[in-house]
Design a protein around this motif. Structure first.
Motif, PDB file in Angstrom:
ATOM      1  N   MET A   1     -10.400  17.251   5.645  1.00  0.00           N
ATOM      2  CA  MET A   1      -9.291  17.736   6.457  1.00  0.00           C
ATOM      3  C   MET A   1      -8.257  18.372   5.539  1.00  0.00           C
ATOM      4  N   ALA A   2      -7.555  19.324   6.070  1.00  0.00           N
ATOM      5  CA  ALA A   2      -6.507  20.005   5.310  1.00  0.00           C
ATOM      6  C   ALA A   2      -5.450  19.005   4.852  1.00  0.00           C
ATOM      7  N   ASN A   3      -4.732  19.384   3.830  1.00  0.00           N
ATOM      8  CA  ASN A   3      -3.682  18.528   3.301  1.00  0.00           C
ATOM      9  C   ASN A   3      -2.444  18.649   4.199  1.00  0.00           C
ATOM     10  N   LEU A   4      -2.385  17.823   5.231  1.00  0.00           N
ATOM     11  CA  LEU A   4      -1.279  17.858   6.178  1.00  0.00           C
ATOM     12  C   LEU A   4      -0.109  17.042   5.648  1.00  0.00           C
ATOM     13  N   LYS A   5       1.086  17.511   5.915  1.00  0.00           N
ATOM     14  CA  LYS A   5       2.294  16.855   5.435  1.00  0.00           C
ATOM     15  C   LYS A   5       2.474  15.503   6.129  1.00  0.00           C
ATOM     16  N   ARG A   6       2.788  14.490   5.327  1.00  0.00           N
ATOM     17  CA  ARG A   6       3.024  13.136   5.853  1.00  0.00           C
ATOM     18  C   ARG A   6       4.312  12.593   5.251  1.00  0.00           C
ATOM     19  N   ASN A   7       4.798  11.535   5.842  1.00  0.00           N
ATOM     20  CA  ASN A   7       5.997  10.873   5.341  1.00  0.00           C
ATOM     21  C   ASN A   7       5.748   9.376   5.353  1.00  0.00           C
ATOM     22  N   MET A   8       6.546   8.645   4.598  1.00  0.00           N
ATOM     23  CA  MET A   8       6.349   7.198   4.561  1.00  0.00           C
ATOM     24  C   MET A   8       7.654   6.469   4.887  1.00  0.00           C
ATOM     25  N   LEU A   9       7.473   5.235   5.279  1.00  0.00           N
ATOM     26  CA  LEU A   9       8.582   4.328   5.559  1.00  0.00           C
ATOM     27  C   LEU A   9       8.287   3.063   4.767  1.00  0.00           C
ATOM     28  N   GLU A  10       9.267   2.577   4.040  1.00  0.00           N
ATOM     29  CA  GLU A  10       9.074   1.353   3.262  1.00  0.00           C
ATOM     30  C   GLU A  10       9.683   0.174   4.015  1.00  0.00           C
ATOM     31  N   LEU A  11       8.841  -0.813   4.271  1.00  0.00           N
ATOM     32  CA  LEU A  11       9.278  -2.026   4.953  1.00  0.00           C
ATOM     33  C   LEU A  11       9.042  -3.228   4.042  1.00  0.00           C
ATOM     34  N   VAL A  12       9.893  -4.216   4.163  1.00  0.00           N
ATOM     35  CA  VAL A  12       9.766  -5.451   3.392  1.00  0.00           C
ATOM     36  C   VAL A  12       8.660  -6.297   4.029  1.00  0.00           C
ATOM     37  N   LYS A  13       7.709  -6.734   3.210  1.00  0.00           N
ATOM     38  CA  LYS A  13       6.586  -7.538   3.704  1.00  0.00           C
ATOM     39  C   LYS A  13       6.956  -9.006   3.874  1.00  0.00           C
ATOM     40  N   ASN A  14       7.890  -9.483   3.057  1.00  0.00           N
ATOM     41  CA  ASN A  14       8.162 -10.922   2.996  1.00  0.00           C
ATOM     42  C   ASN A  14       9.652 -11.266   3.188  1.00  0.00           C
ATOM     43  N   PRO A  15      10.261 -10.863   4.303  1.00  0.00           N
ATOM     44  CA  PRO A  15      11.701 -11.111   4.454  1.00  0.00           C
ATOM     45  C   PRO A  15      12.084 -12.601   4.413  1.00  0.00           C
ATOM     46  N   GLU A  16      11.223 -13.460   4.969  1.00  0.00           N
ATOM     47  CA  GLU A  16      11.544 -14.898   4.967  1.00  0.00           C
ATOM     48  C   GLU A  16      11.542 -15.459   3.547  1.00  0.00           C
ATOM     49  N   ALA A  17      10.609 -15.002   2.726  1.00  0.00           N
ATOM     50  CA  ALA A  17      10.509 -15.481   1.348  1.00  0.00           C
ATOM     51  C   ALA A  17      11.686 -15.002   0.505  1.00  0.00           C
ATOM     52  N   ILE A  18      12.188 -13.820   0.802  1.00  0.00           N
ATOM     53  CA  ILE A  18      13.334 -13.286   0.058  1.00  0.00           C
ATOM     54  C   ILE A  18      14.552 -14.157   0.274  1.00  0.00           C
ATOM     55  N   VAL A  19      14.719 -14.645   1.496  1.00  0.00           N
ATOM     56  CA  VAL A  19      15.843 -15.538   1.802  1.00  0.00           C
ATOM     57  C   VAL A  19      15.783 -16.787   0.931  1.00  0.00           C
ATOM     58  N   LYS A  20      14.572 -17.193   0.549  1.00  0.00           N
ATOM     59  CA  LYS A  20      14.377 -18.380  -0.284  1.00  0.00           C
ATOM     60  C   LYS A  20      14.433 -18.055  -1.779  1.00  0.00           C
ATOM     61  N   GLY A  21      14.724 -16.782  -2.102  1.00  0.00           N
ATOM     62  CA  GLY A  21      14.903 -16.418  -3.502  1.00  0.00           C
ATOM     63  C   GLY A  21      13.748 -15.676  -4.152  1.00  0.00           C
TER      64      GLY A  21
END
Length: 119
Positions: A1-21
């Motif tokens: 397939m042709a090289n079609l333009k794409r974009n990304m979104l970065e989401l946090v995978k582990n929000p609960e763990a971050i709260v714990k440090g």
């Protein structure tokens, strides 16, 4: 397939763990390889609606998140993913960048930098 333009979104995978440090783990979610032109038209309409309509900020946020999850990312993520896993500072701008990408084809700087390193 042709090289079609794409974009990304970065989401946090582990929000609960971050709260714990723990360190954040980031998941890169990519737009589908093909996005119909209808979605660009709808993105322009959404942009105009939220700019003109007498709507609360809460409702604007909800409408934007719903469009990003269901139209731009075609259900690969949910509105709850956005609200629970997108880092709050600058989060609204990140979502608006997704709408601008669809409406005008402008990739975010993060996406451009990531692709430049990758390629």
């Amino acid at each position: 397939m042709a090289n079609l333009k794409r974009n990304m979104l970065e989401l946090v995978k582990n929000p609960e763990a971050i709260v714990k440090g723990e360190e954040p783990e980031i998941e890169k979610i990519w737009t589908p390889a093909f996005i119909p032109l209808r979605v660009a038209r709808d993105a322009i309409q959404l942009y105009n609606d939220i700019d003109v309509e007498d709507m609360s900020e809460f409702d604007k946020f909800d409408k934007i998140a719903d469009f990003v999850a269901n139209e731009i990312f075609a259900g690969k993520i949910t509105k709850d993913d956005i609200f629970n896993r997108l880092h709050a500072p600058g989060g609204k701008n990140v979502l608006m960048e997704q709408i601008i990408f669809i409406a005008q084809g402008q990739q975010s700087d993060d996406t451009k930098n990531f692709l430049a390193k990758k390629g």
